[in-house]
Design a protein around this motif. Sequence first.
Motif, PDB file in Angstrom:
ATOM      1  N   GLY A   1       0.851  -1.250   0.158  1.00  0.00           N
ATOM      2  CA  GLY A   1       0.206   0.089   0.107  1.00  0.00           C
ATOM      3  C   GLY A   1       0.804   1.319   0.109  1.00  0.00           C
ATOM      4  O   GLY A   1       2.196   1.066   0.143  1.00  0.00           O
ATOM      5  N   THR A   2       0.328   2.461  -0.108  1.00  0.00           N
ATOM      6  CA  THR A   2       1.129   3.659  -0.151  1.00  0.00           C
ATOM      7  C   THR A   2       1.582   3.883   1.382  1.00  0.00           C
ATOM      8  O   THR A   2       1.223   3.173   2.479  1.00  0.00           O
ATOM      9  CB  THR A   2       0.065   4.663  -0.277  1.00  0.00           C
ATOM     10  N   ASP A   3       2.678   4.615   1.482  1.00  0.00           N
ATOM     11  CA  ASP A   3       3.439   4.698   2.526  1.00  0.00           C
ATOM     12  C   ASP A   3       3.456   6.375   2.927  1.00  0.00           C
ATOM     13  O   ASP A   3       3.651   7.181   2.092  1.00  0.00           O
ATOM     14  CB  ASP A   3       4.782   4.383   2.465  1.00  0.00           C
ATOM     15  N   PHE A   4       3.124   6.357   4.559  1.00  0.00           N
ATOM     16  CA  PHE A   4       3.340   7.914   4.971  1.00  0.00           C
ATOM     17  C   PHE A   4       4.614   8.407   4.868  1.00  0.00           C
ATOM     18  O   PHE A   4       5.000   9.476   5.006  1.00  0.00           O
ATOM     19  CB  PHE A   4       2.878   7.714   6.380  1.00  0.00           C
TER      20      PHE A   4
ATOM     21  N   LEU B   1       7.462   3.048  -9.588  1.00  0.00           N
ATOM     22  CA  LEU B   1       7.687   3.359 -10.935  1.00  0.00           C
ATOM     23  C   LEU B   1       6.253   3.529 -11.399  1.00  0.00           C
ATOM     24  O   LEU B   1       5.793   4.454 -12.004  1.00  0.00           O
ATOM     25  CB  LEU B   1       8.379   2.204 -11.555  1.00  0.00           C
ATOM     26  N   LEU B   2       5.235   2.431 -11.089  1.00  0.00           N
ATOM     27  CA  LEU B   2       4.126   2.376 -11.549  1.00  0.00           C
ATOM     28  C   LEU B   2       3.053   3.528 -10.801  1.00  0.00           C
ATOM     29  O   LEU B   2       2.376   4.254 -11.440  1.00  0.00           O
ATOM     30  CB  LEU B   2       3.362   1.090 -11.076  1.00  0.00           C
ATOM     31  N   ALA B   3       3.509   3.806  -9.570  1.00  0.00           N
ATOM     32  CA  ALA B   3       2.900   4.817  -8.706  1.00  0.00           C
ATOM     33  C   ALA B   3       3.238   6.333  -9.396  1.00  0.00           C
ATOM     34  O   ALA B   3       2.296   7.117  -9.489  1.00  0.00           O
ATOM     35  CB  ALA B   3       3.417   4.919  -7.271  1.00  0.00           C
ATOM     36  N   GLY B   4       4.319   6.500 -10.049  1.00  0.00           N
ATOM     37  CA  GLY B   4       4.777   7.812 -10.706  1.00  0.00           C
ATOM     38  C   GLY B   4       4.204   7.792 -11.920  1.00  0.00           C
ATOM     39  O   GLY B   4       3.573   8.790 -12.296  1.00  0.00           O
ATOM     40  N   LEU B   5       3.760   6.809 -12.537  1.00  0.00           N
ATOM     41  CA  LEU B   5       3.248   6.732 -14.013  1.00  0.00           C
ATOM     42  C   LEU B   5       1.656   6.898 -13.814  1.00  0.00           C
ATOM     43  O   LEU B   5       1.107   7.718 -14.771  1.00  0.00           O
ATOM     44  CB  LEU B   5       3.560   5.296 -14.740  1.00  0.00           C
ATOM     45  N   LEU B   6       1.351   6.360 -12.968  1.00  0.00           N
ATOM     46  CA  LEU B   6      -0.239   6.492 -12.567  1.00  0.00           C
ATOM     47  C   LEU B   6      -0.589   7.761 -11.768  1.00  0.00           C
ATOM     48  O   LEU B   6      -1.748   8.295 -11.968  1.00  0.00           O
ATOM     49  CB  LEU B   6      -0.930   5.210 -11.846  1.00  0.00           C
ATOM     50  N   GLY B   7       0.337   8.329 -10.977  1.00  0.00           N
ATOM     51  CA  GLY B   7       0.005   9.316 -10.323  1.00  0.00           C
ATOM     52  C   GLY B   7      -0.749   9.341  -8.994  1.00  0.00           C
ATOM     53  O   GLY B   7      -1.915   9.813  -8.800  1.00  0.00           O
ATOM     54  N   THR B   8      -0.155   8.427  -8.186  1.00  0.00           N
ATOM     55  CA  THR B   8      -0.988   7.923  -6.855  1.00  0.00           C
ATOM     56  C   THR B   8      -0.681   9.207  -5.799  1.00  0.00           C
ATOM     57  O   THR B   8      -1.486   9.192  -4.627  1.00  0.00           O
ATOM     58  CB  THR B   8      -0.438   6.793  -6.218  1.00  0.00           C
ATOM     59  N   GLY B   9       0.499   9.821  -5.957  1.00  0.00           N
ATOM     60  CA  GLY B   9       0.880  11.088  -5.001  1.00  0.00           C
ATOM     61  C   GLY B   9       1.415  10.437  -3.802  1.00  0.00           C
ATOM     62  O   GLY B   9       1.891  11.158  -2.843  1.00  0.00           O
ATOM     63  N   SER B  10       2.126   9.272  -3.786  1.00  0.00           N
ATOM     64  CA  SER B  10       3.094   8.530  -2.885  1.00  0.00           C
ATOM     65  C   SER B  10       3.527   7.250  -3.408  1.00  0.00           C
ATOM     66  O   SER B  10       2.978   6.766  -4.493  1.00  0.00           O
ATOM     67  CB  SER B  10       2.117   8.217  -1.641  1.00  0.00           C
ATOM     68  N   GLY B  11       4.679   6.640  -2.927  1.00  0.00           N
ATOM     69  CA  GLY B  11       5.315   5.549  -3.145  1.00  0.00           C
ATOM     70  C   GLY B  11       4.703   4.319  -2.564  1.00  0.00           C
ATOM     71  O   GLY B  11       3.454   4.450  -1.743  1.00  0.00           O
ATOM     72  N   THR B  12       5.292   3.172  -2.678  1.00  0.00           N
ATOM     73  CA  THR B  12       4.452   1.868  -2.162  1.00  0.00           C
ATOM     74  C   THR B  12       5.331   1.080  -1.185  1.00  0.00           C
ATOM     75  O   THR B  12       6.635   1.203  -1.348  1.00  0.00           O
ATOM     76  CB  THR B  12       3.925   1.033  -3.412  1.00  0.00           C
ATOM     77  N   THR B  13       4.812   0.591  -0.197  1.00  0.00           N
ATOM     78  CA  THR B  13       5.795  -0.357   0.639  1.00  0.00           C
ATOM     79  C   THR B  13       4.804  -1.345   1.282  1.00  0.00           C
ATOM     80  O   THR B  13       3.591  -1.408   1.112  1.00  0.00           O
ATOM     81  CB  THR B  13       6.335   0.486   1.739  1.00  0.00           C
ATOM     82  N   SER B  14       5.375  -2.422   2.196  1.00  0.00           N
ATOM     83  CA  SER B  14       4.376  -3.321   2.810  1.00  0.00           C
ATOM     84  C   SER B  14       3.925  -2.558   3.841  1.00  0.00           C
ATOM     85  O   SER B  14       4.095  -1.548   4.491  1.00  0.00           O
ATOM     86  CB  SER B  14       5.528  -4.132   3.544  1.00  0.00           C
TER      87      SER B  14
ATOM     88  N   ALA C   1      12.921   9.187   1.918  1.00  0.00           N
ATOM     89  CA  ALA C   1      11.695   8.315   2.045  1.00  0.00           C
ATOM     90  C   ALA C   1      12.023   6.912   1.352  1.00  0.00           C
ATOM     91  O   ALA C   1      11.299   5.864   1.996  1.00  0.00           O
ATOM     92  CB  ALA C   1      10.637   9.131   1.286  1.00  0.00           C
ATOM     93  N   SER C   2      12.478   6.782   0.309  1.00  0.00           N
ATOM     94  CA  SER C   2      12.715   5.430  -0.447  1.00  0.00           C
ATOM     95  C   SER C   2      13.750   4.552   0.589  1.00  0.00           C
ATOM     96  O   SER C   2      13.230   3.280   0.701  1.00  0.00           O
ATOM     97  CB  SER C   2      13.521   5.725  -1.801  1.00  0.00           C
ATOM     98  N   VAL C   3      14.717   5.231   0.883  1.00  0.00           N
ATOM     99  CA  VAL C   3      15.578   4.224   1.948  1.00  0.00           C
ATOM    100  C   VAL C   3      14.785   4.033   3.324  1.00  0.00           C
ATOM    101  O   VAL C   3      15.004   2.814   3.552  1.00  0.00           O
ATOM    102  CB  VAL C   3      16.788   5.103   2.301  1.00  0.00           C
ATOM    103  N   ALA C   4      14.119   4.892   3.580  1.00  0.00           N
ATOM    104  CA  ALA C   4      13.373   4.556   4.925  1.00  0.00           C
ATOM    105  C   ALA C   4      12.075   3.529   4.523  1.00  0.00           C
ATOM    106  O   ALA C   4      12.124   2.497   5.373  1.00  0.00           O
ATOM    107  CB  ALA C   4      12.423   5.708   5.481  1.00  0.00           C
ATOM    108  N   SER C   5      11.451   3.585   3.437  1.00  0.00           N
ATOM    109  CA  SER C   5      10.694   2.579   2.866  1.00  0.00           C
ATOM    110  C   SER C   5      11.428   1.007   2.743  1.00  0.00           C
ATOM    111  O   SER C   5      10.785   0.180   3.160  1.00  0.00           O
ATOM    112  CB  SER C   5      10.100   3.064   1.593  1.00  0.00           C
TER     113      SER C   5
END
Length: 585
Positions: free
Chosen positions: A120-123, A375-388, A334-338
Amino acid sequence: MVTETTKARAPCPEFSEAEVESAGKEVEMPKAASPSRINTNLIYSVEDVPPWYLTLLLGFQHYLTMASGTIAIPILAASFLCLEEDDPARGTLVSTVLVHSGIVTLLQTTFGVRLPIVQGTDFSYMMPVITLLTAVHPPCATLSLANMTREAQQEEWLGRIRDVQGAIATVSVFQITLGFTGLVGMLTRWITPLAIVPTVTLVGISFFDLCGDKIASHWGVSIMTITLIIMFSFYLGNKAVPQSVLNTGGRACFFLVTAGTKMLKCFPVVLAVFLAWGLCAIFTAYDVLAPGSAARTDTKGDLLQRTPWFYVPYPGQWGWPRVTAAGVVSMLGASVASIMESIGDYHACARISGAPSPPISAINRGVFVEGLGCLLAGLLGTGSGTTSCSQNIGVISITKVASRRVVQISGVILIVSGLVGKFGAILVTIPEPVMAGVLVVMFAMITSIGLSSLQQVDLSSSRNLFILGFSIFFGLLLPKWLTRNPESLLGTGWAAFDQVLRVFLLTPMMVGGVVGCVLDNTISGTPEERGLKKEERVPEDSDEECYNLPWITPWIKSHTFRLSWMRFLPVCSTYLRKPNLSHQV
């Protein structure tokens, strides 16, 4: 009947009577349990497939558990994207997030780490997103959106989300590279617990001001929501909830009884949101709430009517991503923390699911798939990255159901619910004070999760206490001071570099994480003092079938000698394993 010989040869209680009977007289003693496993008394293990009706029910449970936190992110991001309350794009943004989460969940459980983990998306991405939008674009409050035309409003928020898309999509390449090349292990040598603690902790603490502004929209409703969550989670979590049970016999009946006793503890956030939302609807109908109050349920205008019944998100729906150096730098932390959070989730999920510790190849694939998800989130435009989603791992520990198929079904439910546009629009109508209460609890939990890594380090060491205190304090101090004194930020005359420096210094998790990482890796200390454990080598004969890729691994193993080079591929199931010479025929 089971013969006396079989009974004598199968005394282990891990085998049920039916399993012993079906195995005949050649039942072998099981291998000793791996020290990485815990006694979970699982009803369904990772490879088990429950009956279809239970699979649907369990999958819907995972969906409900992660849905409230997942939809909170696009709703929060919408206010910084300058989206009007009645703009149908708000519902479309929620639908996009749900569909994206479902797709990445299916990829992760099928080809990634292959553990029952919901994506899911990540805070942790939200603070860099907010910093980017406020540092590069003017505040929404200064734009007088009400006086702007629909076309001007649309162009404003589309420009903002394209910057966010570009940052997330670019940083995803970094995450994909780490996973595919196996550099994750090398990175973890430098990112120690004393670097993780300030990074993750500051993710939660940094939203202190934002939560204060949101909760102030209606303190009564927000406090009511927080109280309900606390009551359902802790005070009433272990209370039995009366419910009818379908007596089908065997495992199914046992599961239904167990799930019924933990209903409030399984769905505390969902129940609290729907109860507070319902009360707000009643108060609105009887005009208990003042006109224009943020707690009213009729403030979204005709949003629901203007939203289409069905909507299929697609890459580039908001326009193609726009890459800026400031955005990329802000998302890197944020990517490293995720990544670090996800690796911890992999090991936690394996322990709870009774599976062996994930091999390095599975971890590499997990990070690789999450990179593809970003990468898919960036293409779709979800406004956030994804993580567990860590909360879904807690569901497994409560229900004792670790079936991979259940989580895959929850991914399908996410996709279906996202394709129904009206559903996303309904979720957007949740009053702001209700979501504010959820955000307070969520960010408080993120803060405590960050602090939980301190159990690995020696807190009696003055070295560790200094690094911990200074990195968190300075991570809060510098961004706050620069926010109040923007003219004090050093200028180099190079506009692009100044913008990157501004975003970096205004992001608390970046400042605190970098300070903690540098200090912990430069100030001398013993590995035990720093909380570093020796890397465990996985035995050659380790039982890791649950991590094998479907269809691919059996084919590789049947051609082991000819495909021995694949053991050097970090995302392959045979990574670092010696080829089986028995196939040299």
